[in-house]
Design a protein around this motif. Sequence first.
Motif, mmCIF file in Angstrom:
data_model
loop_
_atom_site.group_PDB
_atom_site.id
_atom_site.type_symbol
_atom_site.label_atom_id
_atom_site.label_comp_id
_atom_site.label_asym_id
_atom_site.label_seq_id
_atom_site.Cartn_x
_atom_site.Cartn_y
_atom_site.Cartn_z
ATOM 1 N N MET A 1 0.818 -1.196 0.000
ATOM 2 C CA MET A 1 0.000 0.000 0.000
ATOM 3 C C MET A 1 0.864 1.263 0.000
ATOM 4 S SD MET A 1 -2.996 1.184 -0.044
ATOM 5 C CE MET A 1 -4.137 2.357 0.528
ATOM 6 N N ALA A 2 1.967 1.228 0.735
ATOM 7 C CA ALA A 2 2.835 2.409 0.812
ATOM 8 C C ALA A 2 3.376 2.789 -0.561
ATOM 9 C CB ALA A 2 3.978 2.163 1.797
ATOM 10 N N TRP A 3 3.691 1.791 -1.377
ATOM 11 C CA TRP A 3 4.234 2.089 -2.706
ATOM 12 C C TRP A 3 3.178 2.715 -3.610
ATOM 13 C CZ3 TRP A 3 9.051 2.447 -4.450
ATOM 14 C CH2 TRP A 3 10.059 1.948 -3.644
ATOM 15 N N ILE A 4 1.943 2.281 -3.493
ATOM 16 C CA ILE A 4 0.864 2.886 -4.280
ATOM 17 C C ILE A 4 0.686 4.342 -3.876
ATOM 18 C CG2 ILE A 4 -1.632 2.833 -4.732
ATOM 19 C CD1 ILE A 4 -1.405 -0.267 -4.387
ATOM 20 N N VAL A 5 0.657 4.585 -2.583
ATOM 21 C CA VAL A 5 0.528 5.957 -2.081
ATOM 22 C C VAL A 5 1.716 6.802 -2.538
ATOM 23 C CG1 VAL A 5 0.461 7.379 0.020
ATOM 24 C CG2 VAL A 5 -0.905 5.288 -0.126
ATOM 25 N N LEU A 6 2.899 6.223 -2.530
ATOM 26 C CA LEU A 6 4.095 6.942 -2.969
ATOM 27 C C LEU A 6 3.990 7.343 -4.444
ATOM 28 C CD1 LEU A 6 6.931 7.973 -2.239
ATOM 29 C CD2 LEU A 6 7.803 5.700 -2.864
ATOM 30 N N VAL A 7 3.534 6.444 -5.283
ATOM 31 C CA VAL A 7 3.382 6.748 -6.712
ATOM 32 C C VAL A 7 2.329 7.839 -6.915
ATOM 33 C CG1 VAL A 7 2.625 5.824 -8.935
ATOM 34 C CG2 VAL A 7 4.224 4.520 -7.518
ATOM 35 N N VAL A 8 1.194 7.731 -6.239
ATOM 36 C CA VAL A 8 0.154 8.758 -6.353
ATOM 37 C C VAL A 8 0.689 10.100 -5.861
ATOM 38 C CG1 VAL A 8 -2.121 9.476 -5.501
ATOM 39 C CG2 VAL A 8 -1.748 7.112 -6.228
ATOM 40 N N SER A 9 1.462 10.079 -4.800
ATOM 41 C CA SER A 9 2.056 11.313 -4.274
ATOM 42 C C SER A 9 3.040 11.919 -5.270
ATOM 43 C CB SER A 9 2.761 11.043 -2.946
ATOM 44 O OG SER A 9 1.821 10.640 -1.981
ATOM 45 N N GLY A 10 3.771 11.073 -5.993
ATOM 46 C CA GLY A 10 4.666 11.565 -7.040
ATOM 47 C C GLY A 10 3.899 12.221 -8.173
ATOM 48 N N VAL A 11 2.760 11.639 -8.528
ATOM 49 C CA VAL A 11 1.897 12.250 -9.553
ATOM 50 C C VAL A 11 1.396 13.601 -9.058
ATOM 51 C CG1 VAL A 11 -0.283 12.009 -10.809
ATOM 52 C CG2 VAL A 11 1.241 10.029 -10.558
ATOM 53 N N LEU A 12 0.993 13.654 -7.796
ATOM 54 C CA LEU A 12 0.523 14.923 -7.228
ATOM 55 C C LEU A 12 1.640 15.959 -7.144
ATOM 56 C CD1 LEU A 12 -1.874 13.549 -4.491
ATOM 57 C CD2 LEU A 12 -2.507 14.902 -6.502
ATOM 58 N N GLU A 13 2.878 15.516 -7.043
ATOM 59 C CA GLU A 13 3.986 16.470 -7.080
ATOM 60 C C GLU A 13 4.016 17.180 -8.430
ATOM 61 O OE1 GLU A 13 8.787 17.013 -6.783
ATOM 62 O OE2 GLU A 13 7.992 15.000 -7.085
ATOM 63 N N ALA A 14 3.785 16.437 -9.496
ATOM 64 C CA ALA A 14 3.725 17.054 -10.824
ATOM 65 C C ALA A 14 2.561 18.024 -10.924
ATOM 66 C CB ALA A 14 3.628 15.974 -11.899
ATOM 67 N N VAL A 15 1.440 17.685 -10.284
ATOM 68 C CA VAL A 15 0.275 18.577 -10.295
ATOM 69 C C VAL A 15 0.615 19.893 -9.616
ATOM 70 C CG1 VAL A 15 -2.075 18.897 -9.388
ATOM 71 C CG2 VAL A 15 -1.425 16.714 -10.443
ATOM 72 N N TRP A 16 1.190 19.825 -8.402
ATOM 73 C CA TRP A 16 1.446 21.089 -7.707
ATOM 74 C C TRP A 16 2.567 21.880 -8.364
ATOM 75 C CZ3 TRP A 16 6.150 22.127 -5.657
ATOM 76 C CH2 TRP A 16 6.900 21.127 -5.047
ATOM 77 N N ALA A 17 3.553 21.208 -8.929
ATOM 78 C CA ALA A 17 4.641 21.931 -9.602
ATOM 79 C C ALA A 17 4.112 22.664 -10.838
ATOM 80 C CB ALA A 17 5.753 20.967 -9.990
ATOM 81 N N THR A 18 3.257 21.996 -11.598
ATOM 82 C CA THR A 18 2.674 22.631 -12.775
ATOM 83 C C THR A 18 1.762 23.780 -12.370
ATOM 84 O OG1 THR A 18 2.813 20.555 -13.993
ATOM 85 C CG2 THR A 18 1.282 22.204 -14.840
ATOM 86 N N ALA A 19 0.944 23.576 -11.348
ATOM 87 C CA ALA A 19 0.059 24.638 -10.866
ATOM 88 C C ALA A 19 0.863 25.829 -10.356
ATOM 89 C CB ALA A 19 -0.856 24.108 -9.762
ATOM 90 N N LEU A 20 1.979 25.568 -9.690
ATOM 91 C CA LEU A 20 2.825 26.666 -9.214
ATOM 92 C C LEU A 20 3.326 27.495 -10.388
ATOM 93 C CD1 LEU A 20 4.288 28.109 -6.894
ATOM 94 C CD2 LEU A 20 6.130 26.425 -7.136
ATOM 95 N N GLY A 21 3.728 26.828 -11.448
ATOM 96 C CA GLY A 21 4.190 27.549 -12.629
ATOM 97 C C GLY A 21 3.095 28.387 -13.277
ATOM 98 N N ARG A 22 1.859 27.925 -13.174
ATOM 99 C CA ARG A 22 0.727 28.639 -13.771
ATOM 100 C C ARG A 22 0.137 29.705 -12.841
ATOM 101 N NH1 ARG A 22 -2.424 26.053 -17.949
ATOM 102 N NH2 ARG A 22 -1.082 24.589 -19.026
ATOM 103 N N SER A 23 0.571 29.730 -11.594
ATOM 104 C CA SER A 23 -0.041 30.626 -10.609
ATOM 105 C C SER A 23 0.424 32.076 -10.722
ATOM 106 C CB SER A 23 0.249 30.119 -9.194
ATOM 107 O OG SER A 23 1.610 30.386 -8.843
#
Length: 104
Positions: A1-23
């Motif tokens: 389960m931890a690895w699944i959460v880690l992968v989803v968290s990595g995807v969310l890192e891309a979301v926040w990084a992209t949103a930061l660039g657009r902010s």
Amino acid sequence: MAWIVLVVSGVLEAVWATALGRSDGLSRVVPTCVFVAGLTLSMSGLAYALRTVPVGTGYAVWVGIGAVLTASYAMVFEGESAGPLKVLLLLGIIGCVAGLKLTH
């Protein structure tokens, strides 16, 4: 389960990084809200995963996923250059992330 959460968290890192660039320096409301939500969820997931996954491995996987997805998104949707060397290097990061999972 931890690895699944880690992968989803990595995807969310891309979301926040992209949103930061657009902010536009956190001056645009919607991208700023996406940034804050994505950052909160991404960090929370990373913290959860690091209870089981070693910190060095977990952090490297999290950053690797986020970096590859952020760069890929920018190349596909924002016109960032996508030369063969850049693509090859991003594929190398993917290989390294997969290798870290295999060694755990």
